[in-house]
Design an enzyme around this catalytic site. Sequence first.
Site, short mmCIF file in Angstrom:
data_model
loop_
_atom_site.label_atom_id
_atom_site.label_comp_id
_atom_site.label_asym_id
_atom_site.label_seq_id
_atom_site.Cartn_x
_atom_site.Cartn_y
_atom_site.Cartn_z
CG PHE A 134 -5.74 -2.23 7.57
CD1 PHE A 134 -5.36 -2.10 6.00
CD2 PHE A 134 -5.24 -3.32 8.15
CE1 PHE A 134 -4.69 -3.11 5.52
CE2 PHE A 134 -4.53 -4.62 7.49
CZ PHE A 134 -4.25 -4.29 6.27
CG ASN A 153 -10.85 0.43 8.50
OD1 ASN A 153 -9.75 -0.04 9.02
ND2 ASN A 153 -11.88 -0.44 8.23
CG ASP A 184 -6.59 9.75 0.93
OD1 ASP A 184 -6.24 9.50 2.01
OD2 ASP A 184 -7.47 9.19 0.23
CG ASN A 219 -14.17 5.10 5.72
OD1 ASN A 219 -15.12 5.66 6.17
ND2 ASN A 219 -13.95 4.15 4.69
CE1 TYR A 258 -4.01 -2.01 0.45
CE2 TYR A 258 -2.87 -3.11 2.28
CZ TYR A 258 -3.80 -3.13 1.15
OH TYR A 258 -4.80 -3.99 1.32
#
Length: 177
Positions: free
Chosen positions: A63, A65, A90, A111, A12
């Site tokens: 992560f 979220n 972002d 999120n 990622y």
Amino acid sequence: MIVGLSNPKKKYHKTRHNVGSWYIYSLAKNYLSILKEEKKFFGFTGCLNIKSNFIRLLIPDIFMNINGFSVHRMASFYNISLNQILIVHDDLDLAPGIIKYKYSYGHSGHNGLRHIIKEFNTKVNFYRLRIGIGRPKNKNEISSFVLSIPDFKEMKLIKKSISYAIKENFTLLNLIQ
């Protein structure tokens, strides 16, 4: 405290959703700060001294979220309130190459921000640096879009905007103090 929102794992790292971490890596490099893994904060941390201001850096290594766990843990440890934190993330509503500072309450559908607000459990304005990544034409493709790597032109624009934002940090520090 400055936080660059991100997803973990190498796959990622170069995705649009991780531009917040790109910012922190660039900022740390610019000010010769070393980022190190801090398991108690679920992320990578560093420190800067800019114009006699001691600033903590954080890239959550969990992560997106659930990034709020990492942000809240570090902020609580150092007694930093949400309105003293700059969250770098972002933004689909800005084109690549565009950045905007914002001081407000809300997540605008992001999120990572949503979880930070939930973890702090308070309705206060906070600082955000929104880094434009653009938006896919089809709204059903948003998830795959943010988890994809920008093309060469977009990458160049995003990196240029990050460099500009780092130069403008001095202006922002005057607002935070």
